[in-house]
Design a protein around this motif. Structure first.
Motif, short mmCIF file in Angstrom:
data_model
loop_
_atom_site.label_atom_id
_atom_site.label_comp_id
_atom_site.label_asym_id
_atom_site.label_seq_id
_atom_site.Cartn_x
_atom_site.Cartn_y
_atom_site.Cartn_z
N PRO A 104 -2.45 21.69 -15.65
CA PRO A 104 -3.34 20.78 -14.94
C PRO A 104 -3.99 21.45 -13.73
CG PRO A 104 -1.04 20.26 -14.47
CD PRO A 104 -1.04 21.34 -15.50
N VAL A 105 -5.33 21.35 -13.66
CA VAL A 105 -6.06 21.97 -12.55
C VAL A 105 -6.96 20.98 -11.83
CG1 VAL A 105 -6.01 24.30 -13.50
CG2 VAL A 105 -7.90 22.76 -14.10
N GLY A 106 -7.10 19.79 -12.38
CA GLY A 106 -7.97 18.80 -11.75
C GLY A 106 -7.85 17.44 -12.40
N VAL A 107 -8.54 16.50 -11.79
CA VAL A 107 -8.61 15.14 -12.31
C VAL A 107 -10.07 14.71 -12.23
CG1 VAL A 107 -7.92 12.73 -11.91
CG2 VAL A 107 -6.28 14.58 -11.50
N VAL A 108 -10.52 14.02 -13.25
CA VAL A 108 -11.87 13.46 -13.22
C VAL A 108 -11.75 11.98 -13.57
CG1 VAL A 108 -12.47 14.07 -15.60
CG2 VAL A 108 -14.27 13.75 -13.91
N THR A 109 -12.40 11.15 -12.77
CA THR A 109 -12.33 9.70 -12.96
C THR A 109 -13.67 9.16 -13.43
OG1 THR A 109 -13.01 9.15 -10.71
CG2 THR A 109 -10.64 9.54 -11.09
N ASP A 110 -13.64 7.91 -13.89
CA ASP A 110 -14.88 7.25 -14.26
C ASP A 110 -15.82 7.17 -13.05
OD1 ASP A 110 -13.22 5.38 -12.97
OD2 ASP A 110 -13.30 3.94 -14.61
N ARG A 111 -15.26 6.99 -11.88
CA ARG A 111 -16.06 6.94 -10.65
C ARG A 111 -16.72 8.31 -10.38
NH1 ARG A 111 -16.14 7.32 -5.05
NH2 ARG A 111 -17.05 5.52 -4.03
N ASP A 112 -15.96 9.40 -10.63
CA ASP A 112 -16.54 10.74 -10.47
C ASP A 112 -17.76 10.91 -11.37
OD1 ASP A 112 -14.51 11.54 -8.69
OD2 ASP A 112 -13.27 12.35 -10.32
N LEU A 113 -17.68 10.41 -12.59
CA LEU A 113 -18.82 10.54 -13.51
C LEU A 113 -20.05 9.84 -12.96
CD1 LEU A 113 -17.15 10.06 -17.02
CD2 LEU A 113 -17.79 12.20 -15.88
N VAL A 114 -19.84 8.71 -12.31
CA VAL A 114 -20.97 7.96 -11.77
C VAL A 114 -21.46 8.57 -10.46
CG1 VAL A 114 -21.71 5.73 -10.84
CG2 VAL A 114 -20.31 5.82 -12.91
N VAL A 115 -20.55 8.72 -9.48
CA VAL A 115 -20.94 9.13 -8.13
C VAL A 115 -21.31 10.61 -8.06
CG1 VAL A 115 -20.13 9.33 -5.75
CG2 VAL A 115 -19.60 7.29 -7.08
N ARG A 116 -20.52 11.47 -8.68
CA ARG A 116 -20.79 12.91 -8.62
C ARG A 116 -21.71 13.38 -9.74
NH1 ARG A 116 -14.67 15.20 -7.56
NH2 ARG A 116 -14.43 14.34 -5.47
N GLY A 117 -21.75 12.62 -10.82
CA GLY A 117 -22.54 13.03 -11.97
C GLY A 117 -23.85 12.31 -12.09
N LEU A 118 -23.80 11.08 -12.55
CA LEU A 118 -25.00 10.31 -12.81
C LEU A 118 -25.89 10.17 -11.57
CD1 LEU A 118 -26.44 8.70 -15.02
CD2 LEU A 118 -25.14 6.69 -14.30
N ARG A 132 -26.23 12.07 -9.12
CA ARG A 132 -26.80 13.36 -8.70
C ARG A 132 -27.53 14.08 -9.83
NH1 ARG A 132 -21.65 15.28 -5.05
NH2 ARG A 132 -21.94 13.70 -3.43
N ASN A 133 -27.79 13.35 -10.88
CA ASN A 133 -28.52 13.88 -12.04
C ASN A 133 -27.87 15.12 -12.66
OD1 ASN A 133 -30.61 11.92 -12.00
ND2 ASN A 133 -31.50 12.99 -10.24
N VAL A 134 -26.55 15.16 -12.68
CA VAL A 134 -25.84 16.25 -13.36
C VAL A 134 -26.02 16.06 -14.86
CG1 VAL A 134 -23.58 17.29 -13.78
CG2 VAL A 134 -24.19 16.55 -11.48
N ALA A 135 -26.42 17.09 -15.54
CA ALA A 135 -26.66 17.01 -16.98
C ALA A 135 -25.38 16.70 -17.74
CB ALA A 135 -27.26 18.33 -17.48
N SER A 136 -25.52 15.92 -18.79
CA SER A 136 -24.34 15.52 -19.57
C SER A 136 -23.71 16.70 -20.30
CB SER A 136 -24.70 14.42 -20.56
OG SER A 136 -25.65 14.90 -21.49
N ASP A 137 -24.45 17.81 -20.46
CA ASP A 137 -23.87 18.98 -21.11
C ASP A 137 -23.27 19.98 -20.11
OD1 ASP A 137 -26.28 19.86 -20.08
OD2 ASP A 137 -26.90 20.92 -21.91
N SER A 138 -23.20 19.57 -18.83
CA SER A 138 -22.55 20.40 -17.81
C SER A 138 -21.04 20.39 -18.03
CB SER A 138 -22.83 19.86 -16.40
OG SER A 138 -24.20 19.89 -16.12
N ARG A 139 -20.39 21.44 -17.58
CA ARG A 139 -18.93 21.50 -17.69
C ARG A 139 -18.29 20.48 -16.75
NH1 ARG A 139 -16.25 27.19 -18.42
NH2 ARG A 139 -14.97 26.28 -16.79
N ILE A 140 -17.17 19.94 -17.18
CA ILE A 140 -16.50 18.89 -16.42
C ILE A 140 -15.97 19.40 -15.08
CG2 ILE A 140 -14.17 19.13 -17.39
CD1 ILE A 140 -16.12 15.90 -16.51
#
Length: 152
Positions: free
Chosen positions: A43-57, A59-67
């Motif tokens: 284990p090296v990290g955690v990603v939450t549904d909130r991370d996908l929205v706040v840090r991803g969507l 900020r227009n992070v592409a869906s094919d970007s690495r997690i």
């Protein structure tokens, strides 16, 4: 009570090289709010549904970007045989909602604050039922038990 007693299902994980889109789909399929990010099984990290929205969507992070572009690093985990009191203290001290449970660096579960609260409340409800019975029927345990007749 041990921390492992709170693990209700297997952990849902994602490898560090997988994509944001894969993470979103895995969260949806599993019906969970967080994934443990693994690098070669550790284990090296955690990603939450909130991370996908706040840090991803947002900020227009592409869906094919690495997690790993969205994950929180520095996993705070507990060994499966730790006492539940350590879990409670960790939730309070670190202000986190999910704790990966490990057995020698291998993730064996995840305990959410909700899981801990529900499990603890259920145990307290069981105990309260015993206490209520003793208060309501204080002499019940003083009476001899009725004999049980077993017929062949």
């Amino acid at each position: 009570m041990k921390v492992s007693d709170f693990t209700l299902r297997p952990p849902v994980v994602i490898e560090i090289h997988e994509t944001v889109a894969t993470a979103a789909q895995r969260l949806a399929d599993a019906g969970v709010g967080a994934l443990i990010v693994l690098d070669q099984g550790r284990p090296v990290g955690v990603v939450t549904d909130r991370d996908l929205v706040v840090r991803g969507l947002a900020r227009n992070v592409a869906s094919d970007s690495r997690i790993d572009a969205l994950m929180s690093m520095g996993v705070i985990a507990l060994e499966a045989d730790e006492d539940a009191q350590e879990l409670y203290a960790l939730f309070a001290r670190e202000a986190i909602r999910r704790v990966p449970i490990v057995d020698h660096d291998k993730v064996v579960g995840v305990v959410s604050l909700d899981d801990a609260l529900v499990s603890t409340a259920a145990g307290l409800a069981d105990l309260a039922g015993v206490l209520a019975g003793q208060i309501m029927f204080p002499h019940a345990r003083d009476e001899p038990a009725a004999p049980v007749v077993v017929e062949p």
